[in-house]
Write an enzyme that holds these catalytic residues in place. Sequence first.
Site, short mmCIF file in Angstrom:
data_model
loop_
_atom_site.label_atom_id
_atom_site.label_comp_id
_atom_site.label_asym_id
_atom_site.label_seq_id
_atom_site.Cartn_x
_atom_site.Cartn_y
_atom_site.Cartn_z
N LYS A 1 -8.55 -16.06 15.03
CA LYS A 1 -8.71 -15.73 13.60
C LYS A 1 -10.14 -15.43 13.19
CE LYS A 1 -4.52 -18.29 12.49
NZ LYS A 1 -3.84 -19.34 11.76
N ASP B 1 1.80 -14.89 12.24
CA ASP B 1 0.69 -15.56 11.54
C ASP B 1 -0.26 -14.47 11.04
OD1 ASP B 1 -1.69 -16.85 10.83
OD2 ASP B 1 -1.32 -18.50 12.23
N GLU C 1 0.84 -1.20 0.00
CA GLU C 1 0.00 0.00 0.00
C GLU C 1 0.87 1.25 0.00
OE1 GLU C 1 -2.80 0.64 3.24
OE2 GLU C 1 -3.80 2.22 2.10
N HIS D 1 -2.65 9.78 -1.21
CA HIS D 1 -2.73 8.50 -1.91
C HIS D 1 -2.67 8.69 -3.43
CE1 HIS D 1 -3.27 5.46 1.28
NE2 HIS D 1 -3.48 6.56 1.98
C1 LIG Z 1 1.82 11.08 2.81
C2 LIG Z 1 2.02 12.03 3.98
C3 LIG Z 1 3.02 11.40 4.96
C4 LIG Z 1 2.58 13.34 3.47
O1 LIG Z 1 2.67 14.23 4.57
P1 LIG Z 1 3.27 15.72 4.42
O2 LIG Z 1 3.33 16.25 5.78
O3 LIG Z 1 2.52 16.47 3.39
O4 LIG Z 1 4.69 15.36 3.81
P2 LIG Z 1 6.08 16.07 3.89
O5 LIG Z 1 6.66 15.94 2.51
O6 LIG Z 1 6.01 17.41 4.54
O7 LIG Z 1 6.90 15.07 4.85
C5 LIG Z 1 6.61 14.94 6.24
C6 LIG Z 1 7.21 13.65 6.75
O8 LIG Z 1 6.45 12.53 6.22
C7 LIG Z 1 7.38 11.45 5.92
N1 LIG Z 1 7.38 11.18 4.46
C8 LIG Z 1 6.80 11.94 3.50
N2 LIG Z 1 6.95 11.37 2.29
C9 LIG Z 1 7.65 10.25 2.47
C10 LIG Z 1 8.12 9.21 1.61
N3 LIG Z 1 7.89 9.24 0.28
N4 LIG Z 1 8.80 8.20 2.15
C11 LIG Z 1 9.04 8.15 3.48
N5 LIG Z 1 8.63 9.11 4.36
C12 LIG Z 1 7.93 10.13 3.87
C13 LIG Z 1 8.72 11.90 6.43
O9 LIG Z 1 8.87 11.55 7.79
C14 LIG Z 1 8.63 13.41 6.30
O10 LIG Z 1 9.50 14.11 7.16
P3 LIG Z 1 11.06 14.37 6.68
O11 LIG Z 1 11.73 13.03 6.85
O12 LIG Z 1 11.02 14.80 5.23
O13 LIG Z 1 11.52 15.40 7.63
C15 LIG Z 1 0.68 12.34 4.73
O14 LIG Z 1 -0.21 13.03 3.87
C16 LIG Z 1 0.00 11.16 5.29
O15 LIG Z 1 0.47 10.52 6.23
N6 LIG Z 1 -1.21 10.83 4.81
C17 LIG Z 1 -1.99 9.74 5.38
C18 LIG Z 1 -1.80 8.50 4.57
C19 LIG Z 1 -2.17 7.28 5.37
O16 LIG Z 1 -2.09 7.25 6.60
N7 LIG Z 1 -2.56 6.23 4.70
C20 LIG Z 1 -2.83 5.01 5.43
C21 LIG Z 1 -3.62 4.14 4.71
S1 LIG Z 1 -5.31 4.66 4.65
C22 LIG Z 1 -6.16 3.19 4.82
O17 LIG Z 1 -5.65 2.18 4.39
C23 LIG Z 1 -7.26 3.09 5.77
C24 LIG Z 1 -8.52 3.97 5.73
C25 LIG Z 1 -8.20 5.43 5.43
O18 LIG Z 1 -9.48 3.48 4.81
C26 LIG Z 1 -9.03 3.76 7.17
C27 LIG Z 1 -10.10 4.72 7.59
O19 LIG Z 1 -11.30 4.50 7.25
O20 LIG Z 1 -9.74 5.67 8.31
N1 LIG Z 2 -2.29 -25.54 16.36
C1 LIG Z 2 -3.17 -24.60 16.09
O1 LIG Z 2 -4.36 -24.73 16.35
C2 LIG Z 2 -2.73 -23.35 15.45
C3 LIG Z 2 -1.43 -23.19 15.04
N2 LIG Z 2 -1.02 -22.01 14.49
C4 LIG Z 2 0.38 -21.96 14.09
O2 LIG Z 2 1.12 -22.17 15.29
C5 LIG Z 2 2.43 -21.67 15.10
C6 LIG Z 2 2.81 -20.91 16.34
O3 LIG Z 2 2.69 -21.76 17.45
P1 LIG Z 2 3.76 -21.66 18.60
O4 LIG Z 2 3.30 -22.58 19.68
O5 LIG Z 2 4.01 -20.24 18.93
O6 LIG Z 2 5.10 -22.10 17.88
P2 LIG Z 2 5.78 -23.51 17.61
O7 LIG Z 2 4.80 -24.59 17.47
O8 LIG Z 2 6.74 -23.26 16.51
O9 LIG Z 2 6.53 -23.79 19.00
C7 LIG Z 2 7.43 -22.94 19.54
C8 LIG Z 2 8.20 -23.70 20.60
O10 LIG Z 2 9.42 -23.02 20.85
C9 LIG Z 2 9.92 -23.47 22.08
N3 LIG Z 2 10.61 -22.32 22.71
C10 LIG Z 2 11.97 -22.16 22.68
N4 LIG Z 2 12.30 -21.02 23.31
C11 LIG Z 2 11.15 -20.44 23.74
C12 LIG Z 2 10.86 -19.25 24.44
N5 LIG Z 2 11.82 -18.38 24.81
N6 LIG Z 2 9.58 -18.95 24.71
C13 LIG Z 2 8.59 -19.78 24.33
N7 LIG Z 2 8.80 -20.95 23.68
C14 LIG Z 2 10.08 -21.28 23.37
C15 LIG Z 2 8.72 -23.94 22.90
O11 LIG Z 2 8.93 -25.29 23.19
P3 LIG Z 2 8.36 -25.93 24.56
O12 LIG Z 2 6.85 -25.92 24.39
O13 LIG Z 2 8.93 -27.28 24.61
O14 LIG Z 2 8.76 -25.06 25.70
C16 LIG Z 2 7.53 -23.74 21.94
O15 LIG Z 2 6.56 -24.72 22.07
C17 LIG Z 2 2.40 -20.79 13.88
O16 LIG Z 2 3.00 -21.49 12.81
C18 LIG Z 2 0.93 -20.64 13.62
O17 LIG Z 2 0.68 -20.35 12.28
C19 LIG Z 2 -1.86 -20.95 14.39
C20 LIG Z 2 -3.16 -21.04 14.81
C21 LIG Z 2 -3.71 -22.26 15.30
#
Ligand SMILES: CC(C)(COP(=O)([O-])OP(=O)([O-])OC[C@H]1O[C@@H](n2cnc3c(N)ncnc32)[C@H](O)[C@@H]1OP(=O)([O-])[O-])[C@@H](O)C(=O)NCCC(=O)NCCSC(=O)C[C@@](C)(O)CC(=O)[O-]
Ligand SMILES: NC(=O)C1=CN([C@@H]2O[C@H](COP(=O)(O)OP(=O)(O)OC[C@H]3O[C@@H](n4cnc5c(N)ncnc54)[C@H](OP(=O)(O)O)[C@@H]3O)[C@@H](O)[C@H]2O)C=CC1
Length: 404
Positions: free
Chosen positions: A228, A303, A99, A399
């Site tokens: 999920k 996941d 995005e 955007h």
């Molecule tokens: C686009 C901006 C940031 C412009 O914002 P601006 O203030 O006009 O931009 P600017 O050129 O003055 O730059 C300000 C800062 O933005 C960053 N920046 C600026 N351009 C870049 C770039 N190319 N690459 C990396 N960073 C960038 C950077 O930090 C920069 O500071 P600087 O580093 O220059 O001092 C602003 O208008 C903005 O944030 N808009 C919002 C966009 C957004 O949040 N989209 C999210 C997705 S929307 C969606 O998916 C969900 C939705 C909307 O449907 C959910 C809902 O219903 O609400």
């Molecule tokens: N089975 C299901 O129903 C579902 C499975 N998943 C999947 O499950 C996976 C994640 O399960 P998850 O149990 O996290 O991972 P894993 O099954 O990969 O197991 C991770 C293992 O790491 C060991 N471990 C080593 N160091 C650590 C530590 N510091 N802290 C905790 N555990 C440690 C543990 O072994 P020990 O237990 O011996 O201590 C643990 O069981 C993902 O792939 C996900 O997509 C997602 C949703 C549902």
Amino acid sequence: MPTPEELADRVRACELRLHELESHADADIAAAARRRLVAETADADLETIGEYTFEAAAAEPNVENMVGAVQVPLGVAGPVTIDGGALSGDRYLPLATTEGALVASVNRGCSVLEAAGGASARVTKTGMTRAPAFKTSGIVESEALAGWVRDNEDRLAAAAESTTNHGELTDVTPYVVGNNVYLRFRYDTKDAMGMNMATIATGEACELIEAETDASLVALSGNLCTDKKPAAINAIEGRGRSVTADVRIPEDVVEERLHTTPDAVAEINTRKNLVGSAKAGSLGFNAHVANVVAAMFLATGQDEAQVVEGANAITTAEVTADGDLYVSVSIASLEVGTVGGGTKLPTQAEGLDVLGVRGGGDPAGDNADGLAEAIATGALAGELSLLAALGSRHLSSAHADLGR
Ligand SMILES: CC(C)(COP(=O)([O-])OP(=O)([O-])OC[C@H]1O[C@@H](n2cnc3c(N)ncnc32)[C@H](O)[C@@H]1OP(=O)([O-])[O-])[C@@H](O)C(=O)NCCC(=O)NCCSC(=O)C[C@@](C)(O)CC(=O)[O-]
Ligand SMILES: NC(=O)C1=CN([C@@H]2O[C@H](COP(=O)(O)OP(=O)(O)OC[C@H]3O[C@@H](n4cnc5c(N)ncnc54)[C@H](OP(=O)(O)O)[C@@H]3O)[C@@H](O)[C@H]2O)C=CC1
């Protein structure tokens, strides 16, 4: 070692099934053979899907019938200073997305957090849940089962924890619906997201329940977990990590960097994120927390289906007595791990390295807490930037400029 074409021929001749190829060749050759078969059927060129840079064997625990890899562009926002309970200091935030404008937005938000001295973040609750469904003869037996569970938590913990070195059973809560009883097991899974761990441990506890009571297990997951799927129980009780990030931003920083005012951001947050979401019956009282959760999940091997729960977030914004802007994001059910699942895949492990949280933490659980705090900080940056863009009426132009 057979060639991909020879393997593909054996599938065409029905001598081998598509998922059996790793038993006859290494994982890369098996993937190449499948690619040929799929390309032939689809009449498509899958060359780019085949140009992955890790060994296919590394992905064997993560995918079946592998044909290659999909590449998602990875950007970074920051660096941003995080004062967390588990993660402290400057971090770049890795974001994998398609995005346009998303990374720019989070980057702008991070620059505002920096200008305000950084964000604070804390994990306030931890626990991965699994809730099996039991069938009883009726309410008398259901009530007896709930009582038995309350009286035998120690035995259930001993059974469940016999399957894991790290997991700890912290709670079992019964929910009764007629002749159905759902037992919501909650575990501290340390650095693992914990769904496999919790499922295996709960399976062991269920065997004890069936041996000691008249109830019978219908399903190891009875959907009251809830994994999920959108569910109020996760938004209220939490699942995985409940985590909050917040910041207080001086008025002049809001005006200079976000081209709006604290009043405007607070008003938009109330009318959009709170009232608008309430009217819509939404569980997400935020603008686009899912954007950051999804992008950081992809970047760090989480996941991705659990973005559903990661969107259970409330954003608050208010103007302080001295005119500053206070903003917080509280994600109720962020299911993250730094071990297990997709976290070992080479690019995803490097994504965790960007944050300094790869593998097990010291103490165990610290790295997953740190990852949760980093995601909450990114979500806070994203919320700030989007709310401000709505305030300055820059959403559509941003955007149009960056996302098309
Ligand atoms: C686009 C901006 C940031 C412009 O914002 P601006 O203030 O006009 O931009 P600017 O050129 O003055 O730059 C300000 C800062 O933005 C960053 N920046 C600026 N351009 C870049 C770039 N190319 N690459 C990396 N960073 C960038 C950077 O930090 C920069 O500071 P600087 O580093 O220059 O001092 C602003 O208008 C903005 O944030 N808009 C919002 C966009 C957004 O949040 N989209 C999210 C997705 S929307 C969606 O998916 C969900 C939705 C909307 O449907 C959910 C809902 O219903 O609400
Ligand atoms: N089975 C299901 O129903 C579902 C499975 N998943 C999947 O499950 C996976 C994640 O399960 P998850 O149990 O996290 O991972 P894993 O099954 O990969 O197991 C991770 C293992 O790491 C060991 N471990 C080593 N160091 C650590 C530590 N510091 N802290 C905790 N555990 C440690 C543990 O072994 P020990 O237990 O011996 O201590 C643990 O069981 C993902 O792939 C996900 O997509 C997602 C949703 C549902």
